[in-house]
Design a protein around this motif. Structure first.
Motif, mmCIF file in Angstrom:
data_model
loop_
_atom_site.group_PDB
_atom_site.id
_atom_site.type_symbol
_atom_site.label_atom_id
_atom_site.label_comp_id
_atom_site.label_asym_id
_atom_site.label_seq_id
_atom_site.Cartn_x
_atom_site.Cartn_y
_atom_site.Cartn_z
ATOM 1 N N HIS A 1 0.855 -1.190 0.000
ATOM 2 C CA HIS A 1 0.000 0.000 0.000
ATOM 3 C C HIS A 1 0.890 1.240 0.000
ATOM 4 C CE1 HIS A 1 -3.133 2.618 2.369
ATOM 5 N NE2 HIS A 1 -3.018 2.989 1.098
ATOM 6 N N ALA B 1 1.343 5.510 -1.794
ATOM 7 C CA ALA B 1 0.615 6.686 -2.261
ATOM 8 C C ALA B 1 1.519 7.510 -3.164
ATOM 9 C CB ALA B 1 0.131 7.522 -1.076
ATOM 10 N N ASP C 1 -4.093 7.440 -3.367
ATOM 11 C CA ASP C 1 -3.871 6.607 -2.191
ATOM 12 C C ASP C 1 -4.157 5.160 -2.563
ATOM 13 O OD1 ASP C 1 -3.687 5.359 0.228
ATOM 14 O OD2 ASP C 1 -5.105 6.646 1.285
ATOM 15 N N GLY C 2 -3.101 4.371 -2.712
ATOM 16 C CA GLY C 2 -3.254 2.959 -3.025
ATOM 17 C C GLY C 2 -3.170 2.657 -4.502
ATOM 18 N N ASP D 1 -8.058 1.867 -8.052
ATOM 19 C CA ASP D 1 -9.247 1.288 -7.427
ATOM 20 C C ASP D 1 -8.883 0.799 -6.029
ATOM 21 O OD1 ASP D 1 -11.559 0.054 -6.652
ATOM 22 O OD2 ASP D 1 -11.728 -1.254 -8.420
ATOM 23 N N PRO D 2 -8.939 1.696 -5.020
ATOM 24 C CA PRO D 2 -8.515 1.322 -3.666
ATOM 25 C C PRO D 2 -9.276 0.136 -3.087
ATOM 26 C CG PRO D 2 -8.776 3.703 -3.865
ATOM 27 C CD PRO D 2 -9.329 3.109 -5.115
ATOM 28 N N SER D 3 -10.486 -0.149 -3.586
ATOM 29 C CA SER D 3 -11.268 -1.265 -3.039
ATOM 30 C C SER D 3 -10.622 -2.613 -3.315
ATOM 31 C CB SER D 3 -12.689 -1.249 -3.621
ATOM 32 O OG SER D 3 -12.676 -1.558 -5.009
ATOM 33 N N ASN E 1 -7.333 -3.134 -3.108
ATOM 34 C CA ASN E 1 -6.018 -3.144 -2.450
ATOM 35 C C ASN E 1 -4.865 -3.219 -3.460
ATOM 36 O OD1 ASN E 1 -7.293 -3.002 -0.008
ATOM 37 N ND2 ASN E 1 -6.917 -5.135 0.571
ATOM 38 N N GLU F 1 1.685 0.439 -11.680
ATOM 39 C CA GLU F 1 0.937 -0.204 -10.604
ATOM 40 C C GLU F 1 1.133 -1.710 -10.700
ATOM 41 O OE1 GLU F 1 -3.226 1.276 -9.373
ATOM 42 O OE2 GLU F 1 -3.631 -0.741 -10.136
#
Length: 558
Positions: A191, A193, A215-216, A219-221, A223, A245
């Protein structure tokens, strides 16, 4: 600047010891990969554009020229700088880190050091921001001539993390982006940023508040892991935030976001990722994997292009040639850039820019070729690198005309300092590297040719005097320390030729003592030189090596 004995002598007041140097007459490297045998049609080019260990490419345009830099980790000189007029044909013109006073990599593993440089050009000045991992942190270097000299590092102590880059807005403001830990405690491993802060060009330091742009990941959902390598560019009033990513392995990808304001909020593209190879069948022929860490640039004709890293695998997971630099055109759709549509393979041959040269060859940057160094120039060819930064002068071209004179050191290939070893990138899965040397006369001196991945994974094909005869040996380190795996005694000779051949995982080691080529050892396991086995982020290199025998090292070089 090219590094040779005369340059090193001027930088280090270290006396040359009495031990006699080893003389190398020439070194030759030849590659013949199946994927490079495909003819290139008129107006097309070959991928990768920089074959062999050339990871994390970053690109900038200055007028009608393009400049590209790569990570070099603990090799020296560091951060190679390439120039091109057409995005396809590249020529190395210098290094950002070319003076031992700039950085020190002693004590570091080979995959530490300088990570992911980013290059920009603004108002007549070239800027490179970079992270010296475990060796100083984030820094800025500048030059008015991309060939150098580059400034000493200007340290940026107020930011952490890795992968800094600069963005010059058209209102005169400058911004510094980088990857760092998120606010608070990371929710999961990987994780991260993307942060941004305004940058003072005069003071060469960031100032004002820092803000998290991502942050992340997109799609932060889900992970997402290892959002990194951020770049901002502007087009048609939109600010585009371009990031890698998924980590730099098989799950690597490139994602894009945009905003009408530089500080965001940034909206992710609905068709992300804009580049990946992670969803393709694992059994495809000649796979290209690990694609990501892209940087975008506008060509001379208004078309956009992306440079990015990827790897050429064998055996499903192995790649000895490291992460290489590839090039693809960017297609714009509804205001969004797409490097490669999902489920498409990265092509080895692609249509080139309209302004591409029709007369230049891409070799020796890529393709099949033979490269030879006769050691008849007064300085070292730019293809060569040192393992870490040399602290004493151990090579020269002046004392023996037409030969490389290498003084053996007590440092062997397993050192965390600088051995007497010159490294040239392995650029092919199928290759041959050979050299001719004068057999050492002094007892206790060992010399030959090495294939090296890092300080714990390498082969050394060497020779040493044994009375009136000479002993040829192959030493291997697969992570458990060096051990001799083959030897043979030969009649004494003044000269000897040695070679290493590789064909995917099959490495063989041969010699010619005046009676034609013979094999000392065939079918050795080349996967120990692959990145997935050796670990880290680099590729294999080959080159000449000289050392003081282990049983004679006490007190040597002191």
């Amino acid at each position: 600047m090219k590094i040779g004995m005369l340059v090193l002598c001027s930088m280090f007041a270290v006396p040359v010891l009495a031990r006699q140097p080893v003389l190398f007459d020439w070194f030759e490297y030849s590659g013949k990969d199946t994927v490079f045998e495909t003819p290139v049609p008129e107006g097309s080019y070959r991928n990768p554009v920089l074959a062999g260990f050339h990871p994390d490419p970053s690109i900038a345009r200055a007028g009608d020229r393009f400049y590209l830099v790569n990570s070099s980790f603990a090799f020296f000189p560091g951060i190679p700088v390439f120039e091109s007029t057409d995005l396809v044909h590249w020529r190395q013109i210098g290094n950002v880190i070319d003076r031992p006073s700039q950085l020190d990599f002693d004590g570091l593993g080979m995959s530490r050091g300088v990570f992911a440089p980013a290059i920009e050009y603004h108002d007549g000045v070239f800027y490179v921001v970079n992270t010296a991992v475990d060796s100083g942190g984030n820094f800025l270097a500048t030059a008015t001539d991309p060939a150098g000299p580059w400034s000493d590092p200007v340290w940026l102590p107020t930011i952490g993390g890795i992968d800094p880059s600069l963005f010059f807005d058209d209102d005169g403001r400058t911004y510094l982006l980088n990857n760092d830990a998120p606010v608070g405690t990371p929710r999961y491993d990987g994780h991260r940023a993307i942060w941004m802060q305004e940058f003072d060009l005069a003071k060469k330091q960031p100032f004002g508040p820092r803000k998290v742009l991502i942050d992340g990941g997109v799609d932060p959902s889900k992970n997402p892991i290892w959002i990194e390598g951020p770049h901002i560019f502007k087009r048609d009033g939109w600010y585009y935030l371009n990031c890698a990513e998924g980590g730099t392995g098989p799950q690597h990808s490139q994602v894009i976001l945009r905003s009408r304001e530089v500080w965001g909020p940034y909206e992710p593209y609905g068709n992300n990722p804009i580049l990946t190879q992670r969803d393709l069948p694992g059994d495809r022929v000649h796979p290209v994997t690990n694609a990501g860490h892209a940087d975008l640039v506008e060509g001379l004709d208004g078309r956009w292009w992306a440079t990015f890293l990827a790897s050429r695998n064998y055996g499903g997971v192995h790649y000895n040639t490291g992460r290489e630099t590839f090039l693809l055109p960017v297609e714009w759709k509804d205001g969004w850039p797409m490097i490669l549509e999902p489920d498409l393979e990265i092509p080895y041959v692609a249509a080139g820019p309209a302004f591409m040269s029709r007369t230049e060859t891409q070799a020796p940057s890529t393709g099949n070729f033979t490269w030879r160094d006769e050691f008849d120039k007064p300085e070292l060819d730019r293809a060569w690198m040192y393992v870490r930064v040399p602290k004493q002068p151990w090579l020269d071209f002046a004392s023996h005309a037409g030969q490389l004179s290498m003084r053996p050191l007590s440092e062997a290939l397993d050192t965390l300092r600088n051995p007497a070893f010159l490294a040239r990138r392995q650029q092919h899965t199928t290759f041959e590297a050979s050299t001719a040397l004068r057999v050492p006369v002094e007892a206790g001196t060992e010399a030959g040719i090495a294939a090296f991945q890092n300080e714990t994974h390498w082969y050394f094909l060497g020779v040493r005097r044994q009375g009136k005869r000479m002993e040829l040996f192959l030493e291997k380190n697969g992570g458990e320390g060096g051990r001799i795996v083959a030897t043979t005694m030969l009649p004494a000779s003044d000269s000897l030729e040695l070679k290493i051949t590789g064909d995917a995982a099959d490495y063989s080691f041969g010699y010619d003592a005046g009676r034609g080529w013979q094999w000392l050892k065939q079918g050795e396991d080349g996967t120990l030189l692959s990145t997935d086995v050796a670990g880290g982020f680099i590729g294999a290199v080959v080159g000449p090596h000289a050392r003081i025998a282990p049983n004679e090292r006490n007190g040597a070089d002191k």
